[in-house]
Design a protein around this motif. Structure first.
Motif, short mmCIF file in Angstrom:
data_model
loop_
_atom_site.label_atom_id
_atom_site.label_comp_id
_atom_site.label_asym_id
_atom_site.label_seq_id
_atom_site.Cartn_x
_atom_site.Cartn_y
_atom_site.Cartn_z
N LYS A 1 0.83 -1.21 0.00
CA LYS A 1 0.00 0.00 0.00
C LYS A 1 0.86 1.26 0.00
N ASN A 2 1.83 1.31 0.90
CA ASN A 2 2.57 2.57 1.03
C ASN A 2 3.53 2.80 -0.14
N ARG B 1 -4.52 9.85 3.09
CA ARG B 1 -3.40 10.65 3.58
C ARG B 1 -2.43 10.98 2.44
N HIS C 1 7.62 18.70 4.55
CA HIS C 1 7.34 18.62 3.11
C HIS C 1 7.52 20.02 2.51
N MET D 1 13.44 15.62 11.30
CA MET D 1 13.20 14.27 11.83
C MET D 1 13.09 13.35 10.62
N VAL E 1 8.91 9.68 6.37
CA VAL E 1 8.67 8.92 5.15
C VAL E 1 8.01 9.82 4.11
N GLU F 1 12.70 3.39 4.63
CA GLU F 1 11.70 2.33 4.51
C GLU F 1 11.77 1.65 3.13
N ASP G 1 3.36 0.92 12.09
CA ASP G 1 2.15 0.34 11.49
C ASP G 1 1.84 -1.07 12.01
N ILE H 1 6.44 7.27 17.19
CA ILE H 1 6.22 7.99 15.93
C ILE H 1 4.92 8.82 15.96
N PHE H 2 3.81 8.20 16.33
CA PHE H 2 2.52 8.91 16.33
C PHE H 2 1.92 8.88 17.74
N ARG I 1 -1.64 6.63 18.80
CA ARG I 1 -1.82 5.36 18.11
C ARG I 1 -2.17 4.22 19.06
N LEU J 1 -6.94 2.64 10.20
CA LEU J 1 -6.63 1.41 9.44
C LEU J 1 -5.99 0.31 10.29
N ARG J 2 -4.87 0.65 10.95
CA ARG J 2 -4.16 -0.43 11.67
C ARG J 2 -4.85 -0.79 12.98
#
Ligand code: EPU
Length: 419
Positions: A23-24, A94, A128, A162, A165, A190, A306, A328-329, A332, A371-372
């Motif tokens: 997917k990613n 996302r 970004h 940081m 991805v 990754e 994930d 990371i998040f 979660r 999702l996860r």
């Protein structure tokens, strides 16, 4: 129409299953097709909602698209004149933010509504924007829209604060057609970053160092068409490994890349699960009791965030106390509130979940929040006694191809119904 998933737990998963395309990787490679001056074909794409959403977006931009789910996607980007992605389209996933890098590279301008996707933390995109600005673009997020434009993109040095991805991928997309060389420092490593680089290089890009923390991109004036197959899904592979262990089953997962799974494999072995692999297959089986282990999520090659959610579901019945640290998040752990309803003993303190193993989970109505988290609830449902009703299973469809069919073929009692 609303749906729910029903799982009657307790069946040991047994047999063989094939992993779908990543997917990613898919969500990065599809926007990248816009950079080509000729048609490109991608194979092995997973048949999931995130892919469907991106296909619709490419069509809305004017690209000529032929998509046969499960077979191939061919995109001729030449007629695409659009550079704007609407709020509605962008909210579907996302990864809609990859359209910014791809459109900047293609036509020097992009207007993309702030992305949707899973609610697992604040998820800023400052890196970004910083990356695009290092390449000479103006980029800002205002009023729910991200606007980026430039007269001409020029390669430059990009230092990320940081490891990210998303920003690594987005800058690679923009830089592939910039004038001169871009160097990304502190890049993510990754497997899907390497896959995107391989795809872009198949189109004639000059990218070196993907898979290390310094990536060099020599921009090209034009990129050509190619046919490419994306790598297997690391997270689906891991989820199936965890599900096999959770049900004390014996499953061979085919078509995967065992090297991508080393962090999970090491943890499963530490728990007492038997894991063996060959070139492109992994066998997972459980003979004795599971031991509690500590897990800390990290960037690749560390334990993937994930897989933290399905893994913490598995740990709810391990013998002893496990500490799961999510680096990371920050949000979660919502799945653990749901699994607590199934009898799990869990305390969340900041970024840490303290899981005291119980002998058995019991089926209960639970709701998917991302999702996860959905994958974690499926794992919990498969191990629980009785029936687990999972509400909002649509989240799971964003990233897992035909999950019920795959699990049913391994012996799970899992169905979906409209409510
Ligand atoms: N971050 C910033 N600023 C930025 C970018 C990131 O502060 O500009 C922070 C994030 O808030 C986070 C950390 O940096 O704390 C890492 O975020 P990253 O950019 O690596 O994540 P992402 O690009 O938003 C992708 C995947 C996620 C996966 C993460 C980590 C896609 C579409 N998403 O997200 O996948 O968890 O990398 O590997 O590829 C999923 O598949 O369920 C999923 C959420």
């Amino acid at each position: 129409m609303k749906e729910r998933m029903l799982i009657t737990g307790g069946n040991a998963l047994e047999g063989e299953v094939r992993v779908s395309g990543g997917k990613n990787t898919a969500v990065a490679v599809i926007p990248a097709m816009l950079l080509s001056s000729e048609p490109c074909t991608i194979e092995n794409l997973p048949d999931i909602e995130d892919v469907h959403a991106l296909v619709d977006i490419l069509r809305s931009l004017g690209a000529k698209v032929t998509y046969v789910p499960g077979e191939f996607l061919t995109v001729d980007p030449r007629p695409a004149e659009g550079y704007e992605v609407s709020y509605r389209d962008s909210q579907r996933l996302r990864a809609s933010y990859y359209l910014i890098g791809a459109l900047l590279g293609r036509c020097g301008k992009a207007r993309v509504a702030s992305p949707g996707g899973c609610e697992i933390g604040s998820r800023p995109i400052d890196q970004h924007l910083k990356g695009f600005m290092s390449l000479g673009a103006e980029a800002e997020e205002r009023g729910g829209m991200i606007n980026a434009r430039c007269d001409s993109l020029t390669g430059g040095d990009v230092f990320f604060d940081m490891v990210t991805v998303g920003a690594t991928i987005n800058v690679m997309l923009a830089a592939a057609k910039a004038k001169g060389t871009t160097i990304i420092y502190n890049a993510a490593k990754e497997p899907h970053i390497v896959d995107l680089a391989n795809f872009l290089n198949s189109m004639g890009a000059k990218i070196k160092g993907a898979g290390t923390d310094v990536i060099r991109i020599r921009g090209q004036q034009s990129l050509h068409g190619c046919t490419y197959a994306v790598i297997p899904d690391q997270i689906e592979t891991g989820t199936l490994m965890i599900a096999a262990a959770a049900t004390r089953g014996d499953v061979i997962i085919r078509g995967c890349i065992p090297q991508h799974m080393e962090a999970l494999t090491a943890k499963l072995l530490e728990m007492g699960v038997k894991v063996s692999d060959s070139d492109d297959a992994i066998r997972v089986r459980t003979l004795g009791a599971h031991r509690a282990v500590n897990v800390k999520t990290q960037v690749y090659p560390g334990f993937p965030t994930d897989l933290q959610q399905p893994m913490s579901a598995l740990l709810t019945t391990a013998h002893g106390t496990s500490i799961v640290t999510e680096t990371i998040f920050e949000q979660r752990f919502k799945h653990l509130d749901e699994i607590r309803r199934m009898g799990a003993r869990v305390r969340v303190v900041g970024r840490m979940a303290i899981i005291e193993g119980v002998p058995q989970l019991y089926g209960a109505p639970v709701t998917t929040t991302d999702l996860r988290a959905g994958a974690a609830l499926v794992v919990a449902g498969l191990m629980a006694k009785g029936v687990t009703e999972i509400y909002e299973p649509e989240y799971i469809d964003r990233g897992y191809e035909h999950i019920e069919q795959k699990l049913r073929a391994l012996g799970a009692d899992i169905q979906r119904e409209t409510i």
